[in-house]
Design an enzyme around this catalytic site. Structure first.
Site, PDB file in Angstrom:
ATOM      1  N   ASP A 414      40.838  38.159 -35.705  1.00  0.00           N
ATOM      2  CA  ASP A 414      41.647  39.307 -35.268  1.00  0.00           C
ATOM      3  C   ASP A 414      41.191  39.705 -33.864  1.00  0.00           C
ATOM      4  OD1 ASP A 414      43.357  41.508 -35.417  1.00  0.00           O
ATOM      5  OD2 ASP A 414      41.927  42.744 -36.550  1.00  0.00           O
ATOM      6  N   GLU A 417      43.121  38.880 -28.506  1.00  0.00           N
ATOM      7  CA  GLU A 417      44.069  38.792 -27.359  1.00  0.00           C
ATOM      8  C   GLU A 417      43.352  38.576 -26.039  1.00  0.00           C
ATOM      9  OE1 GLU A 417      44.224  41.025 -29.882  1.00  0.00           O
ATOM     10  OE2 GLU A 417      45.813  39.902 -30.827  1.00  0.00           O
ATOM     11  N   ASP A 490      50.400  44.055 -36.324  1.00  0.00           N
ATOM     12  CA  ASP A 490      50.488  45.383 -36.935  1.00  0.00           C
ATOM     13  C   ASP A 490      51.905  45.939 -36.931  1.00  0.00           C
ATOM     14  OD1 ASP A 490      47.818  45.094 -37.283  1.00  0.00           O
ATOM     15  OD2 ASP A 490      47.249  46.375 -35.602  1.00  0.00           O
TER      16      ASP A 490
END
Ligand code: MIG
Length: 820
Positions: A414, A417, A490
Site C-alpha cells: 500500500d 505511489e 480508497d
C-alpha cells in the site's frame, strides 16, 4: 476539476525563460542497423525507428542527436519478438518502411510519420509530430507528440481512470497519487499506465509512451482534431502497435510489458479484508463466521494494526502473541493469511529494519545528501530506494520470517505511489538510483510502486516456494502486472462508486492488468445491504475478489446486513466458487497470450459502432456477458447485448443480441448471459479451494445453431509443475442443428484432474432428446432438470470422451416424400 496544465503552455510559468517549441528539421541522412534506422536532421535532431515486429514499431527522438542509455522498467525480459519482414526505400521527400502489415512513411521535412495498413488505410498519422521545449533555468524539458484525430476515432485504455470508458474529449495524466475518496473524473489516480488504444473505421492500434515522468494525454480535448501526449522530462519514446483487432492490440502490449505467472487458485477465491481485524480473537471470529455460515472464503487480511507501532516486518504481540500458531490454525481451516507492508520505514533506533537500512545506506536521499524524511502511519520514516537492485534484494530478504516461518501467503503493498502525509508524495529533488541511471523523483515517482511490488514479489517467490505467491499493489507502472495484482484504492460505499468500479476494472484489464478488483461494498462509509449485494454481484466476476472497508463506520462482512442479505451474499460467493475453473481458464489465457480477462463491449464487437460508447456491459472470458446493476431498488435493467445468440443464466431464455434487451434482475440476480455454443465448467461449491476432492466436473453446454469452440485449462492450482507439462487444456467444439447437438473434446497436456466424471448439462436444446451416443456407444440421460419452463438434460460421461451426440426423435417415414 480544472486541469492547470495547459497544452500550449504546459511547463514553463516563468515567461522570461520561455522558449518557443522546437520541431524536427529536415532529414539529410540515415543509417540502418538490421530492422532499426537512425534518421538525422539538419538541425541535429535524430529519430530512431525500430521495426520490432510486423505490427510493432518503436520511435525515439533525440533533439541533439544523442540518445540517453536505453533502459526501461516496463519492457518484459520475456518478450521475444517475431522479426519482421521489412522493405526500406528512400524517396526524394520521404522514407518508406514496409512490413507484412504496415507501410510507415516518414516525411523528410519535419520527420512526420504516417502509418497505413497494406491496403492504404491510414491507421495513425502525425499532426505537428515531435516537439520539445527546454528550460535553461531548471534544466527541465518537455517532450511532446501530436497526432491527427482520424474520422470517427475513439480512444480507450490508460490504466486506472474513473471517467467514461471512451476517452475521446478528455485530458488525463499519469502521476500516481493517494486519492482517498476520489470521484468520477478524478485524475490522476494511483496507477500510471501510459498506454492507449485508438479505434476508427473498425481498425484498432495502440500507443505505448514508455516514459516514467509525469505524462499527459489529450484525446481531442483541446483541439478536436488533435490527440497529443507529452511528458515533463526525458525523451519521446513510444511504441506503435497495430491490431487491427482490439484484443490483439492489448495482447501485443501485454506481451511487450509482460504477463503474470499463474496465481495460486485460492487467490481467485473470495477474500475478506478490513482496516483492521485485531486482535487474534477477532480475526479468528471472522474466520469462524465464514465457516459457521458456510460462506466460502479463502483469504483473510491483516491491515496495518497487526504491526508493532506500524513498523513493517514486526508483529504487535499484544494483539497477535503467536502469529505462526494462529496462521497455522487458520490454514488448517482453509484460510490463507495476507498481510500489508508499506514502504515507509519508521525512524527508530530500536528497530532492526531501520538500522539495517541505515547501515547499508538503502534509503532515498535528498538532492543535497540527507535521507529523505516523510510521515506516514509509523510517524517519521525513511523510504527504501527500490530502484536499486541491492535494495530490492534486501527487501526481498526481509520477508523470510513472515513467509517462510510465520506462513503468510500473500503480501499487500500500500502507500507506494509513494504517499506521504506532508506533501502527498516525495519532494521532486529526492534522488534515486534507477538501476544505475541516477535520477530525481520526477522520473522515479511513477515507477516507485512497481519496483516495490517487484521486490516484494521476489521475496514472496523465494520464501513461499514451491507455492505460488500473491502480491497486491496499489500503485504501479506498465509492466507491474508481471509481479502483482491490484485494486482500485480508497473508493466510497456509493452507487456511483459501484459504477466506477466496473469501468475501472474493465479499463485496467484492457491496459494489461487483468488481476484487478475493487473494495467490494466500498472502502469509505458503509453500504446498505442492497448496495453491498449489488457490488458483490459485480465483484465475483473480477479476478481479484475482496471485500474491504475502512472499518470505522460499520461492519462489512457478508453477514453484516441481516439474514436476507446474508443468504444473497452466500449465493453469489458460491457462484464465484462454481465458476472457478472458468475464471482460472480465463486467467490462463491472460497469463499465456495477454488476453484481457474483462472485455468491454467494444472488444466483443468492434465492427458494431453501437458498442463504442457502452460501458456497463462487459465480457468475462470468452463466453460470459455481465452487466451490473448500479441503481437502488430496480427490478432489472436495459443493456446492450452483443450480436449473436445468448442465454439468460437465470432462466435459460434465449435472447438475440445486436440490440438493447431488458434483463429481469431483482436483488437475487445480476444480468448474466452465456454465449450460445459455450462450454462453461463449474466446480461444486467449496468453502475454500481444495476443501473437497472434486469427483465430478460439471460442464454447462449451451445449444447453438451453428458451432463454437470453447476451452478449459486445468492444473494443480498451485506450484510450478504446470510449467513443465503438468496441465491439461481441453478444447470443446459444440455443433448444433435443428435435430442434433454434438460436442467433441480434444486434450493437450498430461495433468490428470482427480475427477472421474463429467456431468454435462445441456441448456437451450430446441428438441427433446431421443438418443444419445458417446464415442459410438449409446448413453442414457441421467435425469432432466427443470428450470421454469425449460428442461435441462443431464448426462454423465467419462472425462476422456471424444464425441458426444444428442439427437431428436428421427423423422417418421410417412413425412418423407415417397418420390425422393
Ligand atoms: O492511509 O492501511 O488504500 O486499503 O486499508 C490509509 C490502511 C492507508 C490505504 C489503503 C487501504 C488501507 C489503508 N491504507
Amino acid at each position: 476539476m480544472h486541469n492547470p496544465v495547459q497544452e500550449t503552455n504546459y511547463m514553463i510559468n516563468d515567461l522570461a525563460n520561455r522558449k518557443e517549441n522546437q520541431f524536427a528539421g529536415v532529414a539529410i541522412n540515415y543509417k540502418q542497423e538490421n530492422t532499426a534506422f537512425y534518421f538525422f536532421c539538419d538541425n541535429d535532431l535524430a529519430l530512431f525507428v525500430h521495426v520490432i515486429t510486423n505490427r510493432i514499431i518503436r520511435f525515439r527522438f533525440a533533439p541533439d542527436g544523442h540518445f540517453p542509455p536505453d533502459f526501461s522498467y516496463a519492457l518484459s525480459p520475456d518478450f521475444l519478438p517475431q522479426p519482421p519482414s521489412l522493405d526500406f526505400k528512400e524517396n526524394p521527400d520521404h522514407y518508406q518502411l514496409t512490413t507484412e502489415h504496415l507501410v510507415c512513411t516518414i516525411r523528410k521535412e519535419g520527420l512526420l510519420v504516417k502509418i497505413e495498413d497494406i491496403s492504404g488505410n491510414i491507421i495513425n498519422e502525425d499532426e505537428r509530430g515531435y516537439q520539445w521545449e527546454y528550460d535553461l533555468q531548471t534544466g527541465n524539458n518537455v517532450v511532446k507528440m501530436s497526432k491527427k484525430v482520424q474520422s470517427g476515432e475513439h480512444y480507450y485504455g490508460l490504466g486506472d481512470k474513473s471517467s467514461n470508458m471512451n476517452l475521446r474529449g478528455r485530458r488525463l495524466q499519469n502521476w500516481g497519487s493517494d486519492t482517498y475518496g476520489y470521484n468520477r473524473n478524478s485524475d490522476p489516480l494511483y496507477k500510471n499506465i501510459p498506454f492507449y488504444i485508438g479505434l476508427h473505421q473498425k481498425m484498432a492500434y495502440g500507443i505505448f509512451f514508455d516514459n516514467t515522468f509525469r505524462t499527459f494525454f489529450d484525446f481531442a480535448h483541446e483541439r478536436s482534431n488533435v490527440t497529443s501526449f507529452w511528458a515533463q522530462g526525458e525523451e519521446m519514446n513510444y511504441y506503435f502497435i497495430y491490431g487491427p483487432n482490439l484484443t490483439e492490440v492489448v495482447e501485443q502490449y501485454t506481451n511487450l510489458t509482460g504477463k503474470p505467472e499463474m496465481p495460486p487458485m485460492w487467490a481467485l477465491g473470495y477474500q475478506q479484508c478490513k482496516w483492521s481485524y485485531y486482535p487474534e480473537k477477532v480475526f479468528k471470529e471472522i474466520a469462524q463466521g465464514f465457516r459457521d455460515r458456510q460462506i466460502p472464503c479463502d483469504a483473510l487480511y491483516l491491515d496495518i494494526d497487526y504491526m508493532d507501532a506500524f513498523r513493517c516486518f514486526t508483529w504487535n504481540k499484544e494483539y497477535f502473541p503467536d502469529p505462526k500458531r494462529m496462521i497455522q490454525e487458520l490454514a488448517a481451516d482453509g484460510f490463507k493469511t495476507v498481510v500489508i507492508i508499506d514502504p515507509g520505514i519508521k525512524i527508530d533506533k530500536n528497530y532492526w529494519v531501520y538500522q539495517e537500512g541505515i547501515q547499508k545506506d538503502y534509503y532515498c536521499r535528498r538532492a543535497d545528501g540527507p535521507y529523505m524524511k516523510g510521515s506516514v502511519w509509523p510517524g517519521l520514516c525513511h523510504f527504501p530506494d527500490y530502484t536499486r537492485p541491492e535494495v530490492r534484494d534486501w527487501w526481498a530478504g526481509l520477508f523470510k520470517e513472515l513467509i517462510a516461518e510465520d506462513g503468510v501467503r500473500g503480501v499487500w503493498n500500500d502507500m507506494n505511489e509513494p504517499a506521504v502525509f506532508e506533501h502527498g508524495t516525495f519532494p521532486d529533488d529526492v534522488r534515486f538510483d534507477y538501476d544505475g541511471n541516477s535520477c530525481s523523483h520526477r522520473k522515479a515517482h511513477n515507477i516507485y510502486g512497481m519496483q516495490m511490488a517487484r521486490a516484494t514479489y521476489m521475496g514472496m517467490k523465494k520464501y513461499c516456494y514451491p507455492n505460488r505467491p500473491l502480491v497486491i499493489t496499489r500503485s504501479g507502472y506498465s509492466g507491474v502486472q508481471r509481479y502483482s495484482s491490484t485494486w482500485t484504492g480508497d473508493n466510497v460505499a456509493s452507487w456511483d462508486h459501484l459504477w466506477m468500479a466496473n469501468i475501472q476494472c474493465q479499463r485496467l484489464s484492457i491496459s494489461g492488468m487483468s488481476f484487478v478488483g475493487s473494495d467490494i461494498g466500498g472502502f469509505i462509509e458503509t453500504p446498505s445491504g442492497e448496495l453491498y449485494i449489488r457490488w458483490l454481484q459485480l465483484g465475483i466476476f473480477h479476478a481479484f475478489c475482496r471485500t474491504h472497508s475502512s472499518g470505522d463506520h460499520g461492519d462489512q462482512e457478508p453477514w453484516s446486513f441481516g439474514e436476507e442479505y446474508t443468504a444473497l451474499a452466500k449465493k453469489f460467493i458460491e457462484l464465484r466458487y462454481q465458476l472457478l475453473p472458468y475464471i482460472y481458464t480465463t486467467f490462463w489465457q491472460y497469463a499465456t497470450y495477454g488476453t484481457p480477462m474483462l472485455r468491454p463491449l467494444v472488444f466483443l464487437d468492434q465492427n458494431n459502432t453501437e458498442t463504442y460508447h457502452r460501458m456497463a456491459e462487459f465480457g468475462l472470458g470468452d463466453n460470459l456477458l455481465i452487466c451490473p446493476i448500479t441503481q437502488a431498488e430496480v427490478e432489472g435493467r436495459w443493456l446492450y447485448l452483443p450480436r449473436g445468440t445468448w442465454y439468460y443464466y437465470w432462466d435459460d431464455s434465449e435472447v438475440s443480441g445486436g440490440k438493447e434487451v431488458w434483463a429481469e434482475a431483482r436483488l437475487d440476480r445480476i444480468p448474466l448471459y452465456a454465449r450460445a455454443g459455450a462450454v462453461i465448467p463449474f466446480y461444486p461449491v467449496q468453502q475454500y479451494v481444495g476443501e473437497k476432492k472434486i469427483t465430478e466436473l460439471t460442464l454447462h453446454i449451451y445449444y447453438i445453431d451453428g458451432s463454437l469452440t470453447s476451452m478449459v485449462y486445468e492444473d494443480r492450482g498451485d506450484g510450478y509443475d504446470y510449467t513443465t507439462g503438468e496441465f491439461i487444456k481441453k478444447t470443446f467444439e459444440v455443433t448444433g442443428t435443428a435435430t442434433s447437438l454434438s460436442v467433441s473434446q480434444k486434450t493437450e497436456g498430461v495433468y490428470q484432474p482427480g475427477y472421474v466424471m463429467y456431468q454435462i448439462m445441456v441448456h437451450g436444446l430446441p428438441f427433446a432428446v431421443e438418443t444419445g451416443e458417446v464415442d459410438g456407444l449409446a448413453v442414457e440421460l441421467e435425469h432432466v432438470e427443470i428450470l421454469g419452463d425449460k428442461t435441462i438434460p443431464v448426462i454423465k460421461v467419462n472425462p476422456g470422451f471424444e464425441n458426444l451426440i444428442l439427437k431428436a426423435l428421427p423423422v417418421i417415414s410417412s413425412t418423407v416424400d415417397p418420390l425422393v
